[in-house]
Design a protein around this motif. Structure first.
Motif, PDB file in Angstrom:
ATOM      1  N   PRO A   2      43.368  35.656 -25.556  1.00  0.00           N
ATOM      2  CA  PRO A   2      43.714  35.673 -24.125  1.00  0.00           C
ATOM      3  C   PRO A   2      44.820  34.689 -23.804  1.00  0.00           C
ATOM      4  CG  PRO A   2      41.325  35.602 -24.453  1.00  0.00           C
ATOM      5  CD  PRO A   2      41.950  35.428 -25.803  1.00  0.00           C
ATOM      6  N   GLY A   3      45.610  35.019 -22.766  1.00  0.00           N
ATOM      7  CA  GLY A   3      46.788  34.233 -22.458  1.00  0.00           C
ATOM      8  C   GLY A   3      46.515  32.788 -22.109  1.00  0.00           C
ATOM      9  N   PHE A   4      45.328  32.495 -21.530  1.00  0.00           N
ATOM     10  CA  PHE A   4      45.063  31.127 -21.092  1.00  0.00           C
ATOM     11  C   PHE A   4      44.581  30.226 -22.221  1.00  0.00           C
ATOM     12  CE2 PHE A   4      41.040  33.341 -20.796  1.00  0.00           C
ATOM     13  CZ  PHE A   4      40.122  32.402 -21.260  1.00  0.00           C
ATOM     14  N   LEU A   5      44.177  30.813 -23.366  1.00  0.00           N
ATOM     15  CA  LEU A   5      43.611  29.992 -24.434  1.00  0.00           C
ATOM     16  C   LEU A   5      44.648  29.110 -25.111  1.00  0.00           C
ATOM     17  CD1 LEU A   5      40.947  32.226 -26.231  1.00  0.00           C
ATOM     18  CD2 LEU A   5      40.613  30.258 -24.735  1.00  0.00           C
ATOM     19  N   PRO A   7      47.597  27.742 -23.867  1.00  0.00           N
ATOM     20  CA  PRO A   7      47.870  26.513 -23.091  1.00  0.00           C
ATOM     21  C   PRO A   7      46.684  25.561 -23.069  1.00  0.00           C
ATOM     22  CG  PRO A   7      48.592  28.454 -21.892  1.00  0.00           C
ATOM     23  CD  PRO A   7      47.815  28.954 -23.070  1.00  0.00           C
ATOM     24  N   LEU A   8      45.453  26.119 -23.035  1.00  0.00           N
ATOM     25  CA  LEU A   8      44.259  25.267 -23.027  1.00  0.00           C
ATOM     26  C   LEU A   8      44.147  24.489 -24.329  1.00  0.00           C
ATOM     27  CD1 LEU A   8      41.772  24.516 -21.355  1.00  0.00           C
ATOM     28  CD2 LEU A   8      40.538  26.380 -22.492  1.00  0.00           C
ATOM     29  N   ILE A 232      49.869  24.333  -9.622  1.00  0.00           N
ATOM     30  CA  ILE A 232      49.591  25.454 -10.539  1.00  0.00           C
ATOM     31  C   ILE A 232      48.763  26.525  -9.836  1.00  0.00           C
ATOM     32  CG2 ILE A 232      48.346  26.066 -12.650  1.00  0.00           C
ATOM     33  CD1 ILE A 232      49.117  23.299 -13.745  1.00  0.00           C
ATOM     34  N   ALA A 233      47.785  26.088  -9.050  1.00  0.00           N
ATOM     35  CA  ALA A 233      46.935  27.062  -8.349  1.00  0.00           C
ATOM     36  C   ALA A 233      47.745  27.876  -7.337  1.00  0.00           C
ATOM     37  CB  ALA A 233      45.792  26.326  -7.642  1.00  0.00           C
ATOM     38  N   ALA A 236      49.791  30.360  -9.265  1.00  0.00           N
ATOM     39  CA  ALA A 236      48.961  31.419  -9.846  1.00  0.00           C
ATOM     40  C   ALA A 236      48.535  32.432  -8.786  1.00  0.00           C
ATOM     41  CB  ALA A 236      47.737  30.799 -10.517  1.00  0.00           C
ATOM     42  N   TRP A 240      49.609  36.330  -8.700  1.00  0.00           N
ATOM     43  CA  TRP A 240      48.598  37.406  -8.628  1.00  0.00           C
ATOM     44  C   TRP A 240      48.907  38.366  -7.472  1.00  0.00           C
ATOM     45  CZ3 TRP A 240      44.957  38.640  -4.828  1.00  0.00           C
ATOM     46  CH2 TRP A 240      44.006  39.583  -5.211  1.00  0.00           C
TER      47      TRP A 240
END
Length: 257
Positions: A2-5, A7-8, A232-233, A236, A240
């Motif tokens: 997944p795309g967020f993994l 950067p995490l 960031i929020a 995002a 969306w």
């Protein structure tokens, strides 16, 4: 994956290296606190930082909403009258290129220190306004001339051309401008708080100044972390919204997984 993994994973590695190096080299907390101290400050000062975050976020969202409404209205006016655009656009550019820190003291004096929240809103709006105006104006004036001629051939009024042709065509430009403007509204609110600097507007920027004066560096970093997460929020959420509105018909969002 997944795309967020990814950067995490990078964040975990960077924070781990940061914590390890600070502890190994015994760097004083007032110079560079480890991530664990920042997290402890974030938890311990959650009520104070939460109240400051709410104030900064309120100013940011109000300034952003005001920038969207005023920027769109002026862009529509510019698209309908080249004379008005030629007369007013230079002043919009002048507002954009004038550093907000240079005019902030004047705005605070004009509004009054007892109403510094209004001064913060004006200053944040000044920073966030121009991307909406510029992008929307470009979108409204970039309509395919063949389609415009077709509308006129069938006797469409100016309002019908605007509503059914120009505004849909300008939507991707508007959304791109909103993504830029959202971050700028947050920056404008923070800069305005720094300039106001009286403590009457106790947003996150004021907490950073206060923590610096007290050498409470972990809380300063905690406030910076909240500002970054807020930015960031905002980005995002706007990304969306852009994806939801454009995914069915615009090539920029089609084909994305």
């Amino acid at each position: 994956m997944p795309g967020f993994l990814l950067p995490l994973l990078v964040a975990v590695l960077v924070l781990g290296a940061w914590e390890l190096l600070v502890r190994m080299r015994e760097v004083p907390v007032f110079v560079l606190p480890p991530p664990s101290a920042i997290w402890a400050a974030l938890v311990a000062d959650a009520p104070v930082l939460g109240a400051s975050l709410w104030l900064t976020l309120t100013v940011t969202l109000q300034a952003f909403a005001l920038a969207v409404v005023s920027g769109m209205a002026l862009a529509v006016l510019f698209s309908q009258s080249r004379t008005v655009a030629a007369a007013l656009y230079p002043y919009a550019v002048a507002l954009q290129v004038t550093p907000v820190v240079a005019i902030a003291p004047l705005v605070v004096i004009w509004v009054g220190y007892e109403r510094v929240d209004i001064a913060l809103l004006i200053l944040a709006w000044l920073v966030a306004f121009f991307p909406i105006l510029s992008n929307t104006t470009l979108g409204l004036t970039s309509v395919d001339p063949n389609l415009r001629d077709l509308f006129r051939l069938y006797g469409a009024s100016r309002w019908q051309v605007l509503w059914r042709l120009q505004l849909p065509a300008a939507l991707p430009y508007l959304l791109a401008g909103m993504k830029v403007s959202g971050g700028l509204a947050l920056i404008g609110a923070v800069v305005a708080e720094f300039v106001a600097g009286s403590g009457t507007a106790s947003g996150l920027a004021w907490r950073i100044v206060e923590s610096g004066h007290r050498l409470n560096i972990p809380r300063m970093f905690a406030a910076l972390l909240l500002l970054s997460l807020t930015g960031i929020a905002i980005f995002a959420v706007l990304a969306w919204v852009q994806r939801m509105l454009l995914r069915r018909w615009h090539e920029s969002e089609q084909g994305r997984s």
